[in-house]
Design an enzyme around this catalytic site. Structure first.
Site, PDB file in Angstrom:
ATOM      1  N   HIS A 145       0.865  -1.181   0.000  1.00  0.00           N
ATOM      2  CA  HIS A 145       0.000   0.000   0.000  1.00  0.00           C
ATOM      3  C   HIS A 145       0.900   1.229   0.000  1.00  0.00           C
ATOM      4  CE1 HIS A 145      -3.840  -2.169   1.585  1.00  0.00           C
ATOM      5  NE2 HIS A 145      -3.757  -2.165   0.268  1.00  0.00           N
ATOM      6  N   ASP A 173       1.155   4.160   1.183  1.00  0.00           N
ATOM      7  CA  ASP A 173       1.609   4.912   2.354  1.00  0.00           C
ATOM      8  C   ASP A 173       2.755   4.215   3.078  1.00  0.00           C
ATOM      9  OD1 ASP A 173      -0.567   3.085   2.848  1.00  0.00           O
ATOM     10  OD2 ASP A 173      -0.690   3.797   4.900  1.00  0.00           O
ATOM     11  N   HIS A 191      -0.099   4.794  12.926  1.00  0.00           N
ATOM     12  CA  HIS A 191      -0.910   4.610  11.718  1.00  0.00           C
ATOM     13  C   HIS A 191      -2.314   5.179  11.927  1.00  0.00           C
ATOM     14  CE1 HIS A 191      -2.763   2.445   8.252  1.00  0.00           C
ATOM     15  NE2 HIS A 191      -1.537   2.622   7.741  1.00  0.00           N
TER      16      HIS A 191
END
Length: 305
Positions: A64, A66, A270
């Site tokens: 992903h 990020d 996160h």
């Protein structure tokens, strides 16, 4: 020897004005281990005066954006600044193809070799070892193949008590004493008892990075009694159904993992961009596991021997 973690980024999929995408630097001795590399990681390295040429290993938990969109930019900067030292890169299937395409179409021929190891994210498996350290994968449960990483110092030698050592001992015998052995004669009788001439070794330290994942108690056997645990906490527990649907965890769930594993300290991160104030997440986790801190950009967590 230093064993400390620096937080470079703590935001989830969408960055905010004061939170960057996931990245961390684990310093062990004179080596830097970069864990994930979200967009803007090299800017954070510069902000905190961390020399990226000292990075020896990079670990990418999953694909992903990020968690890896900053990687090709960082590699390109290393190249432009003339890096020659090899770099070890660990990541899930597909990462090598992504980097190959990006570098090919930008006409970039890196000035340094990359030793890439593709990870099986479904297994607990040793992926790296040197004289001081081992690194294992931790299988997570996310929407794409994803793993965490467990860093453990190897057992340390026992300090010798010089004034108690017989002068007749040879260098090989001294080494055996440092590693806990008794010195015996040919018949097996103890000539020098290890515990009488050595002190207890310094404590071996450990850090576990649990990346994006649903609440997964199955990882507990890998985490028991570690010093420092990072566990994602994207949502507060009032959104536990959304966390389950999006394959993420809540602050309370992260704390439940820390409590069940009997770790020394928990860091949560996160964070969803919806949380401007992170204190409610911290309070939720601390209600279950008091020794919890937030993964705030710039924060340093030192693990002492």
């Amino acid at each position: 020897m230093d064993f400390e973690l620096r937080i470079l980024g703590s935001s989830s999929a969408t960055p905010s004005a004061n939170r960057h995408h996931t990245a961390q630097i684990l310093t062990i001795g004179n080596q830097y281990h970069l864990i994930d590399c979200g967009e803007g990681t090299q800017m954070q390295l510069m902000l905190y005066k961390i020399k990226h040429q000292r990075i020896c290993n990079i670990y990418i938990s999953h694909l992903h954006g990020d968690h890896y969109f900053g990687l090709v930019g960082l590699l390109s900067t290393m190249h432009l600044q003339g890096r020659q030292l090899p770099l070890r890169l660990f990541g899930p299937p597909g990462l090598s193809e992504i980097l190959t395409l990006q570098l090919r179409y930008s006409g970039t021929n890196l000035s340094f070799p990359i030793h890439f190891q593709e990870l099986d994210t479904t297994q607990y498996f040793k992926i790296y070892e040197d004289k001081q350290l081992t690194v294992h994968t931790i299988p997570m449960e996310h929407r794409v193949p994803c793993c965490g990483f467990l860093f453990r110092e190897k057992p340390k030698p026992r300090p010798l008590i010089k004034e108690k050592l017989p002068k007749s001992l040879t260098p090989p015998q001294l080494v055996r004493l440092k590693w806990g052995e008794d010195i015996k004669d040919e018949q097996g009788a103890i000539l020098v008892a290890n515990k009488e001439v050595t002190n207890e070794p310094k404590r071996s330290r450990s850090y576990a990075y649990c990346s994006d994942s649903r609440y997964k108690p199955a990882i507990l056997p890998y985490l028991h009694h570690i010093d420092l645990l990072y566990h994602e906490a994207t949502f507060a527990n009032d959104l536990c159904e959304r966390a389950e649907y999006t394959f993420h965890s809540t602050a309370r769930q992260a704390a439940q993992i820390a409590l069940a594993a009997n770790v020394r300290q928990l860091i949560i991160g996160h964070f969803s961009v919806r949380y401007k104030d992170l204190n409610p997440l911290l309070e939720e986790a601390q209600a279950v596991f008091p020794k919890t801190d937030l993964a705030i950009e710039g924060s340093i967590f030192c693990i002492r021997e």
